[in-house]
Design an enzyme around this catalytic site. Structure first.
Site, PDB file in Angstrom:
ATOM      1  N   THR A   1      43.705 -29.958  -0.614  1.00 13.31           N
ATOM      2  CA  THR A   1      43.545 -28.862   0.308  1.00 13.31           C
ATOM      3  C   THR A   1      44.948 -28.540   0.890  1.00 13.31           C
ATOM      4  O   THR A   1      46.030 -29.360   0.865  1.00 13.31           O
ATOM      5  CB  THR A   1      42.610 -29.156   1.185  1.00 13.31           C
ATOM      6  OG1 THR A   1      42.809 -30.761   1.681  1.00 13.31           O
ATOM      7  CG2 THR A   1      41.163 -29.175   0.808  1.00 13.31           C
TER       8      THR A   1
ATOM      9  N   ARG B   1      43.079 -23.566   6.129  1.00 15.29           N
ATOM     10  CA  ARG B   1      42.168 -23.813   5.294  1.00 15.29           C
ATOM     11  C   ARG B   1      41.974 -23.374   4.134  1.00 15.29           C
ATOM     12  O   ARG B   1      42.140 -22.147   4.006  1.00 15.29           O
ATOM     13  CB  ARG B   1      40.644 -23.738   5.910  1.00 15.29           C
ATOM     14  CG  ARG B   1      40.478 -24.248   7.356  1.00 15.29           C
ATOM     15  CD  ARG B   1      38.983 -24.345   7.521  1.00 15.29           C
ATOM     16  NE  ARG B   1      38.347 -25.530   6.956  1.00 15.29           N
ATOM     17  CZ  ARG B   1      38.357 -26.776   7.402  1.00 15.29           C
ATOM     18  NH1 ARG B   1      39.080 -26.925   8.572  1.00 15.29           N
ATOM     19  NH2 ARG B   1      38.091 -27.600   6.701  1.00 15.29           N
TER      20      ARG B   1
ATOM     21  N   LYS C   1      45.237 -30.335   5.648  1.00 14.70           N
ATOM     22  CA  LYS C   1      45.107 -31.416   6.179  1.00 14.70           C
ATOM     23  C   LYS C   1      46.317 -32.081   6.721  1.00 14.70           C
ATOM     24  O   LYS C   1      46.972 -31.533   7.722  1.00 14.70           O
ATOM     25  CB  LYS C   1      44.396 -32.574   5.145  1.00 14.70           C
ATOM     26  CG  LYS C   1      42.855 -32.247   4.848  1.00 14.70           C
ATOM     27  CD  LYS C   1      42.270 -33.201   3.770  1.00 14.70           C
ATOM     28  CE  LYS C   1      40.707 -32.994   3.675  1.00 14.70           C
ATOM     29  NZ  LYS C   1      40.449 -32.173   2.404  1.00 14.70           N
TER      30      LYS C   1
ATOM     31  N   TYR D   1      41.812  -6.052  -1.615  1.00 12.41           N
ATOM     32  CA  TYR D   1      41.196  -6.735  -2.807  1.00 12.41           C
ATOM     33  C   TYR D   1      42.170  -7.001  -3.891  1.00 12.41           C
ATOM     34  O   TYR D   1      43.148  -5.923  -4.143  1.00 12.41           O
ATOM     35  CB  TYR D   1      40.138  -5.898  -3.286  1.00 12.41           C
ATOM     36  CG  TYR D   1      38.917  -6.561  -3.269  1.00 12.41           C
ATOM     37  CD1 TYR D   1      38.510  -7.413  -3.865  1.00 12.41           C
ATOM     38  CD2 TYR D   1      37.663  -5.886  -2.508  1.00 12.41           C
ATOM     39  CE1 TYR D   1      37.367  -8.285  -3.759  1.00 12.41           C
ATOM     40  CE2 TYR D   1      36.456  -6.305  -2.202  1.00 12.41           C
ATOM     41  CZ  TYR D   1      36.416  -7.894  -2.938  1.00 12.41           C
ATOM     42  OH  TYR D   1      34.830  -8.430  -2.806  1.00 12.41           O
TER      43      TYR D   1
ATOM     44  N   GLU E   1      41.992  -8.944  -7.003  1.00 15.01           N
ATOM     45  CA  GLU E   1      41.446  -9.833  -8.219  1.00 15.01           C
ATOM     46  C   GLU E   1      42.646 -10.036  -9.375  1.00 15.01           C
ATOM     47  O   GLU E   1      42.981  -8.810  -9.761  1.00 15.01           O
ATOM     48  CB  GLU E   1      40.030  -9.248  -8.666  1.00 15.01           C
ATOM     49  CG  GLU E   1      38.977  -9.572  -7.640  1.00 15.01           C
ATOM     50  CD  GLU E   1      37.672  -9.062  -8.053  1.00 15.01           C
ATOM     51  OE1 GLU E   1      37.288  -8.639  -9.172  1.00 15.01           O
ATOM     52  OE2 GLU E   1      36.701  -9.311  -7.221  1.00 15.01           O
TER      53      GLU E   1
ATOM     54  N   ASP F   1      43.714 -35.748  -6.970  1.00 18.08           N
ATOM     55  CA  ASP F   1      43.190 -34.999  -6.013  1.00 18.08           C
ATOM     56  C   ASP F   1      43.932 -35.684  -4.715  1.00 18.08           C
ATOM     57  O   ASP F   1      43.774 -36.645  -4.190  1.00 18.08           O
ATOM     58  CB  ASP F   1      41.853 -35.039  -5.817  1.00 18.08           C
ATOM     59  CG  ASP F   1      41.142 -34.300  -4.729  1.00 18.08           C
ATOM     60  OD1 ASP F   1      41.916 -33.885  -3.679  1.00 18.08           O
ATOM     61  OD2 ASP F   1      40.075 -33.954  -4.364  1.00 18.08           O
TER      62      ASP F   1
HETATM   63  N1  DSN Z   1      35.554 -33.537   4.392  1.00 18.42           N
HETATM   64  C1  DSN Z   1      37.001 -33.757   4.045  1.00 18.42           C
HETATM   65  C2  DSN Z   1      37.272 -34.855   4.814  1.00 18.42           C
HETATM   66  O1  DSN Z   1      37.081 -34.738   5.969  1.00 18.42           O
HETATM   67  O2  DSN Z   1      38.169 -35.638   4.328  1.00 18.42           O
HETATM   68  C3  DSN Z   1      36.909 -34.018   2.523  1.00 18.42           C
HETATM   69  O3  DSN Z   1      38.078 -33.210   2.048  1.00 18.42           O
END
Ligand code: DSN
Length: 433
Positions: A224, A233, A227, A52, A54, A198
């Site tokens: 994110t 993730r 990707k 933990y 925080e 984004d």
């Molecule tokens: N759900 C995601 C995608 O597949 O692109 C969006 O970030």
């Protein structure tokens, strides 16, 4: 010796092994997915999950944070250096939390925000009616022009002047072209809006130098990490130095509690990997392979949204009397080719049905597929789509896919391609074989 998981929980173990097989035997073309390296997986599965913590490094609400401080600081420094950003917050559990934190930091409930609409490729958290963003803020949407199917900048400028948004959001989940961040900044500056970029989909391409970076054109950048960046993730926020305190407060304690320090450790590994020269080669290969896939699908007579791609993804648009995205994606999965159904601009079908499919090259490129093999993949896709009424085709294509994937995996292992990927449990657990 069987693994602890195999001994203790055979049901979960079997699911993990099944997923490993799927990842080796099918071709992964969902453009928001990737294969993280073995090192990223190791950090993600480490004891850091236990702590933990925080707060932020040096300002924690718990004792015992020496090593998680170390790793979170490392992740922040690496993220800042990779993207040449003022400040980085590596705690968001997801892209959604990252966006929510920026909205909380920069907006009041009811404020107007201008963003890309979902049918043109926008994200759920960019004001889709079913999402918190649309419930808390007044989203107005720009789209693509019907002819070119690319961002309609006249519309963006007109809507900005008309609605005077407090924020303009760029970025998409299904837009196959470059983002002209400089042009968005001009429009935002003109109407006194802040710019949130984004870059979730293109972050790895930005890191690898094959897509423009939004960092000097936006006060806030979110992403994110799983990707094109090829990490665990999770989410990431970059911002200008003077905005840091509000962003940090908005995320913790505003939205989240304890950070996921195991994921942050894995993010640190990923930022290090993404800074290597070999990652730039990877990013270039992702874009080149996607271009080959696009050319092949076009030459097979399929229609692509905007006529092609500049980045890691493309969208096939089916004619009104053609298959739905749902039917096409299901047939391709049966053939061992994993894509997702997706709305296309001006789609009249629902998000569960759709008139299109979305696919991309990041995961398959990491797996080791090269340009020639992307050509083969394109032909196999076209074969399945041309023969949706023939039940024998998916199984025949699936056999070819398995053979191709196994040859590519063997070459990857022989050549010890960087970075190393997961070792399937079958290879380490003789009891299973
Ligand atoms: N759900 C995601 C995608 O597949 O692109 C969006 O970030």
């Amino acid at each position: 010796m069987a693994s602890a998981l195999e001994r203790q929980d055979p049901a979960v173990y079997a699911a993990v092994v099944g997923e490993e097989r799927r990842l080796r035997e099918h071709i992964q073309l969902i453009p928001s997915e990737n294969y993280p390296s073995a090192a990223v997986l190791e950090a993600n599965g480490s004891v850091m999950t236990q702590k933990y913590a925080e707060g932020y490094p040096g300002y924690r609400f718990y004792q015992g944070c020496r090593w998680v401080d170390e790793v979170e600081d490392l992740a922040r420094r690496r993220a800042r250096s990779l993207f040449k950003a003022g400040r980085a917050n590596v705690q968001p559990h997801s892209g959604s939390a990252a966006n929510m934190a920026v909205y909380f930091a920069a907006l009041e409930p009811g404020d107007t925000v201008l963003a890309l609409d979902l049918a043109s490729g926008g994200h759920l958290t960019h004001g889709d009616p079913v999402n918190f963003s649309a419930q808390l803020y007044n989203f107005v949407h720009y789209g693509v022009d019907p002819e070119m199917e690319q961002i309609d900048f006249d519309q963006v400028a007109r809507l900005a002047r008309e609605h005077r948004p407090k924020m303009i959001v760029t970025g998409a989940t299904a837009y196959p072209r470059f983002w002209d961040y400089a042009r968005f900044k001009e429009i935002a500056d003109d109407v006194g809006a802040v710019h949130l970029a984004d870059m979730a989909h293109v972050a790895g391409l930005v890191a690898g130098g094959v897509h423009p970076s939004p960092v000097s054109y936006a006060q806030y950048v979110t992403s994110t990490t799983h990707k094109t960046l090829r990490g665990p993730r999770g989410g990431l926020i970059l911002c200008q130095r003077e905005l840091r305190a509000e962003v940090n407060r908005a995320l913790f304690p505003g939205i989240q509690g304890g950070p996921l320090e195991h994921v942050i450790a894995a993010k640190a590994v990923m930022f290090h990997e993404a800074a290597q020269p070999a990652f730039a080669d990877y990013a270039r290969a992702v874009v080149d392979n996607c271009a080959v896939l696009a050319e092949t699908l076009l030459s097979e007579g399929l229609t692509l949204v905007s006529g092609g791609t500049d980045n890691h993804l493309l969208l096939v648009r089916f004619p009104d009397d053609g298959p739905t995205g749902r039917v096409a994606a299901a047939a391709l999965e049966e053939a061992g080719i994993v894509v997702n159904k997706n709305k296309v601009p001006f789609d009249t079908k629902s998000a569960f049905v759709t008139s299109g499919i979305r696919m991309g090259s990041p995961a398959a490129t990491t797996f080791g597929f090269r340009a020639d093999e992307f050509r083969t993949i394109g032909r196999l896709i076209a074969r399945v789509l041309r023969n949706l009424d023939d039940d024998a085709v998916p199984a025949a294509v699936a056999a070819e896919v398995r053979e191709l994937a196994s040859a590519v995996a063997a070459r990857r292992e022989r050549e010890e391609t960087w970075p190393s990927l997961f070792t399937p449990h079958e290879a380490v657990t003789p009891a299973l074989v």
